[in-house]
Write a protein that holds these residues in place. Sequence first.
Motif, mmCIF file in Angstrom:
data_model
loop_
_atom_site.group_PDB
_atom_site.id
_atom_site.type_symbol
_atom_site.label_atom_id
_atom_site.label_comp_id
_atom_site.label_asym_id
_atom_site.label_seq_id
_atom_site.Cartn_x
_atom_site.Cartn_y
_atom_site.Cartn_z
ATOM 1 N N GLN A 166 -4.547 -36.083 -12.578
ATOM 2 C CA GLN A 166 -5.352 -37.191 -11.886
ATOM 3 C C GLN A 166 -6.608 -36.636 -11.458
ATOM 4 O OE1 GLN A 166 -4.732 -40.454 -12.393
ATOM 5 N NE2 GLN A 166 -6.722 -40.741 -11.434
ATOM 6 N N ARG A 167 -6.566 -35.506 -10.692
ATOM 7 C CA ARG A 167 -7.933 -34.905 -9.810
ATOM 8 C C ARG A 167 -8.796 -34.799 -11.015
ATOM 9 N NH1 ARG A 167 -3.950 -32.635 -6.502
ATOM 10 N NH2 ARG A 167 -4.142 -30.742 -7.844
ATOM 11 N N LEU A 168 -8.470 -34.276 -12.025
ATOM 12 C CA LEU A 168 -9.321 -33.762 -13.322
ATOM 13 C C LEU A 168 -9.801 -34.900 -13.726
ATOM 14 C CD1 LEU A 168 -7.475 -30.784 -14.778
ATOM 15 C CD2 LEU A 168 -9.526 -30.554 -13.286
ATOM 16 N N GLU A 169 -8.932 -35.828 -13.847
ATOM 17 C CA GLU A 169 -9.855 -37.069 -14.641
ATOM 18 C C GLU A 169 -10.680 -37.783 -13.604
ATOM 19 O OE1 GLU A 169 -6.327 -39.458 -15.598
ATOM 20 O OE2 GLU A 169 -6.092 -38.452 -17.555
ATOM 21 N N ASP A 170 -10.296 -37.849 -12.324
ATOM 22 C CA ASP A 170 -11.493 -38.193 -11.412
ATOM 23 C C ASP A 170 -12.799 -37.598 -11.671
ATOM 24 O OD1 ASP A 170 -9.493 -40.145 -10.651
ATOM 25 O OD2 ASP A 170 -8.713 -39.110 -8.985
ATOM 26 N N ARG A 171 -12.716 -36.239 -11.590
ATOM 27 C CA ARG A 171 -13.795 -35.572 -11.479
ATOM 28 C C ARG A 171 -14.679 -35.516 -12.802
ATOM 29 N NH1 ARG A 171 -12.631 -29.433 -10.113
ATOM 30 N NH2 ARG A 171 -14.935 -29.311 -10.088
ATOM 31 N N VAL A 172 -13.901 -35.908 -14.140
ATOM 32 C CA VAL A 172 -14.480 -36.129 -15.321
ATOM 33 C C VAL A 172 -15.054 -37.396 -15.106
ATOM 34 C CG1 VAL A 172 -14.149 -36.782 -17.873
ATOM 35 C CG2 VAL A 172 -13.295 -34.644 -17.000
ATOM 36 N N GLN A 173 -14.674 -38.752 -14.631
ATOM 37 C CA GLN A 173 -15.116 -39.641 -14.252
ATOM 38 C C GLN A 173 -16.488 -39.750 -13.698
ATOM 39 O OE1 GLN A 173 -12.242 -42.357 -13.007
ATOM 40 N NE2 GLN A 173 -11.316 -42.678 -14.735
ATOM 41 N N VAL A 174 -16.469 -39.077 -12.710
ATOM 42 C CA VAL A 174 -17.669 -38.796 -11.906
ATOM 43 C C VAL A 174 -18.706 -37.943 -12.643
ATOM 44 C CG1 VAL A 174 -18.721 -37.437 -9.737
ATOM 45 C CG2 VAL A 174 -16.568 -38.724 -9.692
ATOM 46 N N LEU A 175 -18.459 -37.116 -13.325
ATOM 47 C CA LEU A 175 -19.540 -36.483 -14.275
ATOM 48 C C LEU A 175 -19.987 -37.536 -15.246
ATOM 49 C CD1 LEU A 175 -17.958 -33.112 -14.669
ATOM 50 C CD2 LEU A 175 -19.851 -33.591 -13.519
#
Length: 102
Positions: free
Chosen positions: A52-61
């Motif tokens: 979930q944390r990685l998905e959130d970071r990818v969404q920000v990028l």
Amino acid sequence: MWDWAYLIPILGVSIPIVAIWTTHQRKLAEMQVSTTADATAEKAAQYAAQVQRLEDRVQVLERIVTDRGYDIATQIEALRDTRKVEDPDSGVPLNIARREQA
């Protein structure tokens, strides 16, 4: 010769002992399965949180790239300039040659 009368008391004592031992072994196996299941569930929850944390970071990028265009170099420079004001030894700007020419 062997007298079968001695065998009956031995069997009378050993059968309950084997039954108790078998019950104990079954309970130990159940506890081990329960502990393993709990550990597996905990690890799965940790992996899910990490995903979930990685998905959130990818969404920000993705949002940076798609919403504002390809202005990433300018954003990096702005971050470096901010760090330079806070700490002069924090790094060297990327476009130092271009800045000197301008």
